[in-house]
Enzyme design. Structure first.
Site, PDB file in Angstrom:
ATOM      1  CG  ASP A 111     -39.078   1.103  13.881  1.00  0.00           C
ATOM      2  OD1 ASP A 111     -38.756   1.886  12.961  1.00  0.00           O
ATOM      3  OD2 ASP A 111     -38.468   0.046  14.105  1.00  0.00           O
ATOM      4  CG  ASP A 129     -38.041   1.211   8.839  1.00  0.00           C
ATOM      5  OD1 ASP A 129     -36.823   1.471   8.742  1.00  0.00           O
ATOM      6  OD2 ASP A 129     -38.600   0.983   9.925  1.00  0.00           O
TER       7      ASP A 129
END
Length: 156
Positions: A111, A129
């Protein structure tokens, strides 16, 4: 089906390119401010959304990947039937598989997008995501608004 699979492949490609670039850029790990309220960071998420079910167990990446692949199989079946919203399903499949690739390669999901307001930070996320979230929102929209007569008698 072709549109959904093409979009899924594009999401996987963009996601993996972004993660490759960020892994190179963020060595050593640091915070890079892009705009006020938006940074690049490097976070390794060992769970699912918002680090739910995070675990350092050796089996965790495989269990989470298996679950994601099972969900993708169901979505592919729906897409193949021809009545699924292809764009939404393609986004979810591409995002899920993009994160599966990370779990299998690194044991965690890379991330790197950090949105914040003052000291409050949204959990770091990535392209995959974002695709999953957008695809899920489109699925809800489709379910609520695209089939007004589903299960009902048509108006006279």
């Amino acid at each position: 089906m072709k549109r959904g699979l093409t979009l899924a492949a594009l999401v996987i490609l963009l996601d993996q390119i972004g993660k490759m670039l960020i892994l190179d850029l963020m060595q050593p790990p640091r915070v890079i401010e892009i705009l006020p309220g938006f940074n690049l960071v490097l976070a390794m998420n060992r769970g699912v959304s918002f680090s739910l079910f995070a675990s350092h167990a050796d089996s965790a990446p495989y269990l989470l990947s298996g679950l994601a692949v099972a969900v993708c199989a169901g979505l592919l079946w729906w897409l193949r039937r021809g009545d699924a919203p292809a764009t939404a399903v393609g986004l979810v499949i591409g995002g899920a598989l993009g994160n599966v690739i990370d779990r299998l390669r690194f044991g965690a999901v890379v991330d790197f997008l950090d949105v914040h307001w003052q000291t409050w930070h949204w959990p770091a996320f990535n392209v995959a995501d974002s695709a999953i979230s957008l695809g899920a929102a489109l699925l809800v929209f489709d379910a609520l608004f695209s089939h007004p007569h589903h299960g009902k008698m048509p108006p006279p």
